[in-house]
Design an enzyme around this catalytic site. Structure first.
Site, PDB file in Angstrom:
ATOM      1  N   CYS A   1     -29.142 -36.712  33.302  1.00 56.95           N
ATOM      2  CA  CYS A   1     -27.791 -36.320  32.836  1.00 56.95           C
ATOM      3  C   CYS A   1     -26.700 -37.273  33.332  1.00 56.95           C
ATOM      4  O   CYS A   1     -25.610 -37.318  32.772  1.00 56.95           O
ATOM      5  CB  CYS A   1     -27.478 -34.893  33.261  1.00 56.95           C
ATOM      6  SG  CYS A   1     -28.650 -33.716  32.583  1.00 56.95           S
TER       7      CYS A   1
ATOM      8  N   HIS B   1     -19.776 -33.936  32.487  1.00 58.97           N
ATOM      9  CA  HIS B   1     -21.067 -33.626  31.874  1.00 58.97           C
ATOM     10  C   HIS B   1     -21.018 -32.154  31.460  1.00 58.97           C
ATOM     11  O   HIS B   1     -20.565 -31.299  32.211  1.00 58.97           O
ATOM     12  CB  HIS B   1     -22.174 -33.874  32.896  1.00 58.97           C
ATOM     13  CG  HIS B   1     -23.511 -33.383  32.447  1.00 58.97           C
ATOM     14  ND1 HIS B   1     -24.009 -33.661  31.192  1.00 58.97           N
ATOM     15  CD2 HIS B   1     -24.453 -32.627  33.075  1.00 58.97           C
ATOM     16  CE1 HIS B   1     -25.199 -33.099  31.067  1.00 58.97           C
ATOM     17  NE2 HIS B   1     -25.484 -32.458  32.197  1.00 58.97           N
TER      18      HIS B   1
ATOM     19  N   ASN C   1     -26.225 -28.492  26.597  1.00 57.57           N
ATOM     20  CA  ASN C   1     -26.385 -29.620  27.509  1.00 57.57           C
ATOM     21  C   ASN C   1     -27.212 -30.699  26.803  1.00 57.57           C
ATOM     22  O   ASN C   1     -28.402 -30.509  26.566  1.00 57.57           O
ATOM     23  CB  ASN C   1     -27.083 -29.126  28.780  1.00 57.57           C
ATOM     24  CG  ASN C   1     -27.266 -30.218  29.817  1.00 57.57           C
ATOM     25  OD1 ASN C   1     -27.127 -31.399  29.524  1.00 57.57           O
ATOM     26  ND2 ASN C   1     -27.605 -29.815  31.026  1.00 57.57           N
TER      27      ASN C   1
HETATM   28  O1  UT7 Z   1     -27.711 -31.031  33.286  1.00 61.05           O
HETATM   29  C1  UT7 Z   1     -28.252 -31.044  34.561  1.00 61.05           C
HETATM   30  C2  UT7 Z   1     -27.574 -30.136  35.413  1.00 61.05           C
HETATM   31  N1  UT7 Z   1     -27.958 -28.769  35.098  1.00 61.05           N
HETATM   32  C3  UT7 Z   1     -27.121 -27.836  35.378  1.00 61.05           C
HETATM   33  O2  UT7 Z   1     -26.047 -28.119  35.809  1.00 61.05           O
HETATM   34  C4  UT7 Z   1     -27.555 -26.388  35.253  1.00 61.05           C
HETATM   35  C5  UT7 Z   1     -27.106 -25.639  36.465  1.00 61.05           C
HETATM   36  N2  UT7 Z   1     -27.413 -24.243  36.468  1.00 61.05           N
HETATM   37  C6  UT7 Z   1     -26.884 -23.347  35.600  1.00 61.05           C
HETATM   38  O3  UT7 Z   1     -26.189 -23.703  34.696  1.00 61.05           O
HETATM   39  C7  UT7 Z   1     -27.137 -21.889  35.846  1.00 61.05           C
HETATM   40  O4  UT7 Z   1     -27.747 -21.716  37.106  1.00 61.05           O
HETATM   41  C8  UT7 Z   1     -27.994 -21.217  34.745  1.00 61.05           C
HETATM   42  C9  UT7 Z   1     -27.193 -21.080  33.471  1.00 61.05           C
HETATM   43  C10 UT7 Z   1     -29.236 -22.051  34.518  1.00 61.05           C
HETATM   44  C11 UT7 Z   1     -28.405 -19.825  35.203  1.00 61.05           C
HETATM   45  O5  UT7 Z   1     -27.286 -19.042  35.572  1.00 61.05           O
HETATM   46  P1  UT7 Z   1     -27.311 -18.180  36.916  1.00 61.05           P
HETATM   47  O6  UT7 Z   1     -26.071 -17.411  36.958  1.00 61.05           O
HETATM   48  O7  UT7 Z   1     -27.571 -19.141  38.043  1.00 61.05           O
HETATM   49  O8  UT7 Z   1     -28.509 -17.203  36.669  1.00 61.05           O
HETATM   50  P2  UT7 Z   1     -29.853 -17.052  37.500  1.00 61.05           P
HETATM   51  O9  UT7 Z   1     -30.735 -18.220  37.307  1.00 61.05           O
HETATM   52  O10 UT7 Z   1     -29.520 -16.622  38.891  1.00 61.05           O
HETATM   53  O11 UT7 Z   1     -30.478 -15.797  36.745  1.00 61.05           O
HETATM   54  C12 UT7 Z   1     -29.847 -14.524  36.795  1.00 61.05           C
HETATM   55  C13 UT7 Z   1     -30.732 -13.553  36.023  1.00 61.05           C
HETATM   56  C14 UT7 Z   1     -32.195 -13.592  36.470  1.00 61.05           C
HETATM   57  O12 UT7 Z   1     -32.687 -12.271  36.433  1.00 61.05           O
HETATM   58  P3  UT7 Z   1     -32.833 -11.419  37.795  1.00 61.05           P
HETATM   59  O13 UT7 Z   1     -33.768 -12.229  38.642  1.00 61.05           O
HETATM   60  O14 UT7 Z   1     -31.459 -11.341  38.365  1.00 61.05           O
HETATM   61  O15 UT7 Z   1     -33.382 -10.131  37.307  1.00 61.05           O
HETATM   62  C15 UT7 Z   1     -32.860 -14.408  35.386  1.00 61.05           C
HETATM   63  O16 UT7 Z   1     -34.224 -14.071  35.230  1.00 61.05           O
HETATM   64  O17 UT7 Z   1     -30.735 -13.890  34.629  1.00 61.05           O
HETATM   65  C16 UT7 Z   1     -32.080 -13.994  34.168  1.00 61.05           C
HETATM   66  N3  UT7 Z   1     -32.118 -14.964  33.083  1.00 61.05           N
HETATM   67  C17 UT7 Z   1     -31.859 -14.654  31.828  1.00 61.05           C
HETATM   68  N4  UT7 Z   1     -31.531 -13.502  31.223  1.00 61.05           N
HETATM   69  C18 UT7 Z   1     -31.312 -13.506  29.901  1.00 61.05           C
HETATM   70  C19 UT7 Z   1     -32.393 -16.289  33.165  1.00 61.05           C
HETATM   71  N5  UT7 Z   1     -32.309 -16.840  31.935  1.00 61.05           N
HETATM   72  C20 UT7 Z   1     -31.972 -15.855  31.090  1.00 61.05           C
HETATM   73  C21 UT7 Z   1     -31.746 -15.803  29.707  1.00 61.05           C
HETATM   74  N6  UT7 Z   1     -31.416 -14.608  29.148  1.00 61.05           N
HETATM   75  N7  UT7 Z   1     -31.817 -16.895  28.903  1.00 61.05           N
END
Ligand code: UT7
Length: 323
Positions: free
Chosen positions: A114, A250, A280
């Site tokens: 990225c 980004h 992204n």
């Molecule tokens: O380009 C390179 C750089 N990349 C980035 O900058 C990405 C950085 N990270 C992010 O953007 C975020 O961390 C995400 C968008 C990937 C995730 O957001 P988050 O607020 O950190 O969520 P999380 O990973 O902590 O997940 C929260 C909950 C989990 O469930 P539990 O464990 O709380 O029950 C996940 O299993 O959301 C769940 N979850 C989803 N639910 C519905 C994860 N993906 C999904 C989904 N739909 N697509």
């Protein structure tokens, strides 16, 4: 007199197929609401079957040449930042070179995921300032749809395909911060974080593989490291946040974009945001956002622009330029 790498033209291309969040609801345990609120993404473009990264890159390159009023014969060097090249080799850049009918100069790929476009700008700047090239086209182009695991809801809803191209050319400056062109560059990588964001396959392992990400951890690194690298380029160029016209980050997550702007003390009125429409697109996200920002009449000649990105590696960095 100082040689500066100055913007001569910009263009982009997005594949025709637009996929709204709702399309994932039928295949995965996810919702439009979750994707919007956690990432800011509403839709993304996916390349058609058979459409490759160099196809997207060539379209963006032609748009940039038209914007600059140049032809391929005017370009000395062509850099494609990509993690999803058509083939293992030759480089996507040489494929684009051939399709543009550019028989002179040299072309090569950069792989910094990225952060690839920021690394590409830094390399182009070095080529121009050293006198090795007069005009360099930097393209960010990706088909991340090819490396997504469609059963992994935590990653496959976040990425999209696209390409953006920027032409830089040598121009004269007075060695002051009023000069047009690239004024400061800051690059970093730290390979100890490789397991946070990677593809679990590759040429010398076993297969193409799929993208894997520890989203929460990457998020934590992103806000902190992006604000720090943006501050560094401002310090290097003796620029205060108040002087910055546009941050072009980004486009990975609106919450990262908001958090970084807040840390820098900048209002979101000074940030170009396209993540809702593109998702992204890795190395393509910044040139896409620059091109959209310019075509919407936001980024104008003379504006101070900071681009910053972080991705797999981890690799990150920023470039400050006067448009
Ligand atoms: O380009 C390179 C750089 N990349 C980035 O900058 C990405 C950085 N990270 C992010 O953007 C975020 O961390 C995400 C968008 C990937 C995730 O957001 P988050 O607020 O950190 O969520 P999380 O990973 O902590 O997940 C929260 C909950 C989990 O469930 P539990 O464990 O709380 O029950 C996940 O299993 O959301 C769940 N979850 C989803 N639910 C519905 C994860 N993906 C999904 C989904 N739909 N697509």
């Amino acid at each position: 007199m100082t040689i500066r790498a100055q913007v001569a033209g910009i263009g982009h291309y997005l594949p025709e197929r637009v996929v709204p969040n709702a399309e994932f609801e039928t295949k995965l345990d996810t919702s439009d609401e979750w994707i919007r609120t956690r990432s800011g993404i509403e839709r993304r473009h996916f390349a058609a079957e058979g459409q490759t990264t160099s196809d997207l890159a060539t379209r963006a390159a032609n748009a940039a040449l038209a914007d600059a009023g140049l032809t391929a014969a005017d370009i000395d060097a062509l850099i494609v930042a990509t993690s999803t090249p058509d083939l293992t080799f030759p480089s996507a850049a040489t494929m684009v070179q051939a399709r543009l009918g550019m028989n002179q100069g040299f072309a090569f790929d950069i792989q910094a995921v990225c952060a690839g476009f920021v690394y590409g700008l830094s390399t182009a700047n070095a080529l121009i300032v050293s006198g090795q090239a007069r005009r360099v086209m930097v393209i960010g182009a990706e088909t991340f749809s090819r490396i997504l695991d469609w059963n992994d809801r935590s990653t496959c809803v976040l990425f999209g395909d696209g390409a953006g191209a920027l032409i830089l050319e040598a121009g004269e400056g007075g060695n002051t911060k009023s000069d047009r062109g690239i004024l400061a560059v800051d690059l970093h990588s730290d390979g100890q974080f490789r397991d946070l964001l990677y593809v679990d396959g590759g040429v010398s392992t076993n297969s193409i593989g799929h993208l894997r990400m520890e989203g929460k951890e990457v998020f934590r690194h992103a806000v902190e490291k992006l604000a720090a690298t943006a501050r560094t380029v401002m310090e290097k160029a003796d620029i205060t946040p108040e002087e910055v016209d546009w941050i072009v980050p980004h486009q990975a997550n609106i919450r990262i974009i908001n958090g970084t702007a807040k840390k820098l003390g900048l209002s979101m009125d000074h940030v170009i945001v396209t993540v809702q429409d593109h998702g992204n697109t890795s190395a393509a996200s910044i040139p896409l956002a620059l091109s959209v920002g310019k075509s919407e009449g936001k980024i104008a000649k003379g504006d101070l622009v900071i681009t910053e990105a972080i991705g797999g590696g981890l690799a990150w960095g920023a470039v400050l330029l006067r448009w």
